[in-house]
Write a protein that holds these residues in place. Structure first.
Motif, PDB file in Angstrom:
ATOM      1  N   ASP A  58       2.871  66.582 -46.977  1.00 45.12           N
ATOM      2  CA  ASP A  58       3.944  67.111 -47.539  1.00 45.12           C
ATOM      3  C   ASP A  58       4.297  68.632 -46.655  1.00 45.12           C
ATOM      4  O   ASP A  58       3.620  68.902 -45.760  1.00 45.12           O
ATOM      5  N   MET A  59       6.295  69.572 -47.195  1.00 43.99           N
ATOM      6  CA  MET A  59       5.640  70.110 -46.018  1.00 43.99           C
ATOM      7  C   MET A  59       5.434  71.708 -47.001  1.00 43.99           C
ATOM      8  O   MET A  59       4.804  72.425 -46.259  1.00 43.99           O
ATOM      9  N   MET A  61       1.508  73.702 -47.836  1.00 44.85           N
ATOM     10  CA  MET A  61       0.698  73.729 -48.135  1.00 44.85           C
ATOM     11  C   MET A  61       0.195  73.880 -47.670  1.00 44.85           C
ATOM     12  O   MET A  61       0.373  75.150 -46.918  1.00 44.85           O
ATOM     13  N   PRO A  62      -1.051  75.220 -47.863  1.00 45.26           N
ATOM     14  CA  PRO A  62      -2.388  75.625 -48.046  1.00 45.26           C
ATOM     15  C   PRO A  62      -2.526  75.509 -46.344  1.00 45.26           C
ATOM     16  O   PRO A  62      -2.652  74.452 -46.601  1.00 45.26           O
ATOM     17  N   LYS A  63      -3.405  76.714 -45.742  1.00 43.34           N
ATOM     18  CA  LYS A  63      -4.345  76.251 -44.183  1.00 43.34           C
ATOM     19  C   LYS A  63      -2.725  76.021 -43.207  1.00 43.34           C
ATOM     20  O   LYS A  63      -2.893  77.021 -42.231  1.00 43.34           O
ATOM     21  N   MET A  64      -1.852  74.971 -43.334  1.00 41.58           N
ATOM     22  CA  MET A  64      -0.909  74.596 -41.815  1.00 41.58           C
ATOM     23  C   MET A  64      -0.292  73.367 -43.420  1.00 41.58           C
ATOM     24  O   MET A  64      -0.246  72.807 -43.906  1.00 41.58           O
ATOM     25  N   ASN A  65       1.059  74.348 -42.748  1.00 41.58           N
ATOM     26  CA  ASN A  65       2.163  73.021 -43.683  1.00 41.58           C
ATOM     27  C   ASN A  65       2.559  72.298 -43.130  1.00 41.58           C
ATOM     28  O   ASN A  65       1.947  72.072 -42.140  1.00 41.58           O
ATOM     29  N   GLY A  66       3.251  71.682 -43.841  1.00 41.42           N
ATOM     30  CA  GLY A  66       4.034  70.005 -42.808  1.00 41.42           C
ATOM     31  C   GLY A  66       4.636  70.104 -41.240  1.00 41.42           C
ATOM     32  O   GLY A  66       4.336  69.421 -40.588  1.00 41.42           O
ATOM     33  N   LEU A  67       5.518  71.223 -41.484  1.00 40.02           N
ATOM     34  CA  LEU A  67       6.449  71.488 -39.424  1.00 40.02           C
ATOM     35  C   LEU A  67       4.669  71.677 -38.815  1.00 40.02           C
ATOM     36  O   LEU A  67       5.026  71.388 -37.538  1.00 40.02           O
ATOM     37  N   GLU A  68       3.923  73.137 -39.368  1.00 38.39           N
ATOM     38  CA  GLU A  68       3.408  72.831 -38.205  1.00 38.39           C
ATOM     39  C   GLU A  68       1.953  72.235 -37.828  1.00 38.39           C
ATOM     40  O   GLU A  68       1.817  71.645 -37.270  1.00 38.39           O
ATOM     41  N   ALA A  69       1.419  71.184 -38.819  1.00 39.49           N
ATOM     42  CA  ALA A  69       0.702  69.828 -38.975  1.00 39.49           C
ATOM     43  C   ALA A  69       1.906  69.095 -37.659  1.00 39.49           C
ATOM     44  O   ALA A  69       1.420  68.365 -36.606  1.00 39.49           O
ATOM     45  N   ILE A  87       8.368  64.930 -47.183  1.00 36.38           N
ATOM     46  CA  ILE A  87       8.306  64.974 -48.192  1.00 36.38           C
ATOM     47  C   ILE A  87       8.496  66.589 -48.634  1.00 36.38           C
ATOM     48  O   ILE A  87       7.114  66.839 -48.411  1.00 36.38           O
ATOM     49  N   SER A  88       9.315  66.567 -50.273  1.00 35.88           N
ATOM     50  CA  SER A  88       9.060  68.151 -49.860  1.00 35.88           C
ATOM     51  C   SER A  88      10.010  68.485 -51.663  1.00 35.88           C
ATOM     52  O   SER A  88      11.241  67.617 -51.580  1.00 35.88           O
ATOM     53  N   THR A  89       9.183  69.467 -52.226  1.00 36.31           N
ATOM     54  CA  THR A  89      10.739  69.763 -53.411  1.00 36.31           C
ATOM     55  C   THR A  89      11.711  71.145 -52.859  1.00 36.31           C
ATOM     56  O   THR A  89      13.173  71.067 -54.286  1.00 36.31           O
TER      57      THR A  89
END
Length: 130
Positions: A58-59, A61-69, A87-89
């Motif tokens: 998922d794009m 998210m808290p703590k670490m978003n999808g791009l950071e991950a 995936i993202s809204t």
């Protein structure tokens, strides 16, 4: 049961549930392991001897978003080649471009209905889980 392992990182428990159900409904033989955010996913990926077939990320998210991950995934040689579907809204073209530049294999809109979750899993099966 297949040897397919799918890692699913999404902070929305309902979406994780619907994706799990869609895997069952579509007859996809895979073990789906859930993470609630990118940081939890990265901690899981640090384990040795992983045999992961696909990461669904998922794009937002808290703590670490999808791009950071995604940046961290690509920096880990033992998992850098695992296909990642984001995936993202958000329909942002800029976000699509950033995701592909970060190395995702596919960027898909986040489903809103169970039929859309089934369609998503059907596409994942066809493209990544043969």
């Amino acid at each position: 049961m297949s040897d397919n392992i799918v890692l699913l990182a999404d902070d929305d428990s309902d979406d994780r549930f619907f994706i799990q159900q869609a895997f069952k409904s579509c007859g996809v033989s895979a073990k789906v392991i859930e993470a609630e955010n990118g940081a939890e996913l990265i901690n899981f990926l640090k384990k040795p001897d992983l045999n992961v077939s696909l990461i669904i990320l998922d794009m937002n998210m808290p703590k670490m978003n999808g791009l950071e991950a995604m940046t961290q995934i690509k920096a880990m040689p033992h998992v850098a080649e695992i296909p990642v579907v984001m995936i993202s809204t958000s329909p942002s073209q800029d976000l699509y471009e950033k995701a592909y530049k970060a190395g995702v294999q596919s960027f898909m809109p986040k489903p809103n209905t169970f039929d859309e979750f089934n369609d998503l899993v059907g596409l994942l099966k066809q493209r990544f889980l043969q």
